[in-house]
Enzyme design. Structure first.
Site, PDB file in Angstrom:
ATOM      1  CG  HIS A 103      -8.025   5.766  -4.991  1.00 32.69           C
ATOM      2  ND1 HIS A 103      -7.166   5.926  -6.051  1.00 32.69           N
ATOM      3  CD2 HIS A 103      -7.995   4.451  -4.674  1.00 32.69           C
ATOM      4  CE1 HIS A 103      -6.631   4.747  -6.360  1.00 32.69           C
ATOM      5  NE2 HIS A 103      -7.110   3.849  -5.532  1.00 32.69           N
ATOM      6  CD  GLU A 120      -9.363   0.585  -4.796  1.00 31.00           C
ATOM      7  OE1 GLU A 120      -9.057  -0.216  -5.693  1.00 31.00           O
ATOM      8  OE2 GLU A 120      -8.699   1.604  -4.532  1.00 31.00           O
ATOM      9  CG  HIS A 178      -5.001   1.541  -1.262  1.00 29.49           C
ATOM     10  ND1 HIS A 178      -5.633   2.764  -1.292  1.00 29.49           N
ATOM     11  CD2 HIS A 178      -4.955   1.114  -2.553  1.00 29.49           C
ATOM     12  CE1 HIS A 178      -5.964   3.058  -2.536  1.00 29.49           C
ATOM     13  NE2 HIS A 178      -5.554   2.078  -3.329  1.00 29.49           N
ATOM     14  NE  ARG A 198       2.562   6.082  -9.069  1.00 31.06           N
ATOM     15  CZ  ARG A 198       2.487   6.648 -10.283  1.00 31.06           C
ATOM     16  NH1 ARG A 198       3.212   7.702 -10.562  1.00 31.06           N
ATOM     17  NH2 ARG A 198       1.692   6.152 -11.203  1.00 31.06           N
TER      18      ARG A 198
END
Length: 320
Positions: A103, A120, A178, A198
């Site tokens: 991200h 996150e 991740h 992605r």
């Protein structure tokens, strides 16, 4: 009490890697066999949460914030973000591996997408015996090494795979490559953003037989190629807020509730409780509201004093 603990209609997301644990373990109600995400509190465009309880039942969360910005968000949160709700809360069920992804940070996301970045954290609610996650690189790397391994389909050989268990917590800063592995049920707290690049998807195809889109070029500038430490060690002292993550975007505490805990907080921020085990109630002005595993509750900033009763493991999240 005018301001009360808010709950929301979950927003369910079909995912190629999803399953049914959100229903069987967290008591969500749906019929699909491939629900990967339950968005518990969201103001993402086209996915705005609707209040499911009390006098504001059926009302859009965005509309309620506009009506009572300081009372819902808090004075400090409002001063910093205006009427934008800065966080997104989810439960995730990974029946299969998620794609390997990254991200962007705030500056890159703002420049490219006019959006927040996405830092996150994950709290592991349930884990199969061999469950693992991917979190960053085994050693410091660079874009050339990354691209070479991606081309040769050996990307996993340079990424850090970690075995996980129930009760573990991981902090995933923007830029960290991740993936969530198969056999995991997680609570996820993140910045309000739905931007994902992605990198690799194990050559899976969708239900129409097509490979899913990759974002290799976009990801290059977003990736942090340094080795990172993501696991968070924290205490679990009963009836107190144990710090798990304290970052510029959110603070998450772990509460091991056994019996009664009095809560007194400022009007500067809202607080969210995610019940990851057990059951509890919130008592205010002799009114008791009951909650169970899988529930997510937002306490408006204007609600300053109340009591928690029960036996539960609770994630407590706010903006500090």
């Amino acid at each position: 009490m005018k301001f009360y603990p808010l709950q929301f209609e979950p927003i369910f997301k079909e995912r190629i890697w999803g399953g049914e644990q959100l229903k069987s373990v967290l008591h969500k109600s749906f019929t699909s066999s491939t629900i990967g995400e339950s968005w518990e509190i969201s103001t993402v465009k086209e996915d705005v949460s609707v209040i499911s309880n009390g006098i504001w039942k059926g009302k859009s969360f965005v509309d309620l914030i506009k009506e009572y910005p300081k009372e819902i968000l808090g004075t400090a949160v409002y001063a910093r973000f205006g009427t934008e709700f800065p966080l997104l809360f989810k439960y995730l069920d990974a029946r299969e591996d998620l794609s390997i992804q990254v991200h962007p940070n705030n500056s890159l996301a703002q420049k490219r997408h006019n959006s927040f970045g996405k830092t996150e954290m994950w709290y592991v609610i349930q884990a199969d015996k061999e469950a693992r996650i991917i979190v960053g690189f085994k050693e410091d790397s660079n874009s050339n090494t990354y691209l070479e391994n991606l081309k040769n389909k050996t990307l996993l050989s340079i990424l850090d795979e970690v075995n996980v268990k129930s009760g573990d917590a991981y902090f995933i800063e923007s830029g960290t490559v991740h993936s969530i592995g198969a056999g995991l049920l997680l609570a996820e707290i993140q910045q309000t953003s739905d931007i994902t690049y992605r990198l690799y998807d194990f050559d899976r195809v969708d239900d129409k037989g097509f490979l899913r889109e990759l974002h290799v070029d976009l990801a290059l500038e977003a990736i942090n190629y340094k080795k990172v430490q993501t696991k968070k060690e924290f205490t679990k002292n009963t009836n107190e807020s144990n710090v798990v993550v304290d970052c510029p975007y959110f603070t998450t505490n772990f509460i091991s509730l056994e019996g009664t805990m009095e809560v007194v907080k400022s009007a500067e921020t809202f607080t969210v409780y995610m019940c990851v085990e057990g059951f509890f109630e919130i008592e205010k002005d002799h009114i008791k509201l009951q909650y169970k595993k899988g529930d997510t509750i937002l306490i408006p900033a204007a609600m300053n004093e109340f009591i928690l009763n029960g036996k539960a493991s609770i994630l407590e999240i706010y903006i500090s």
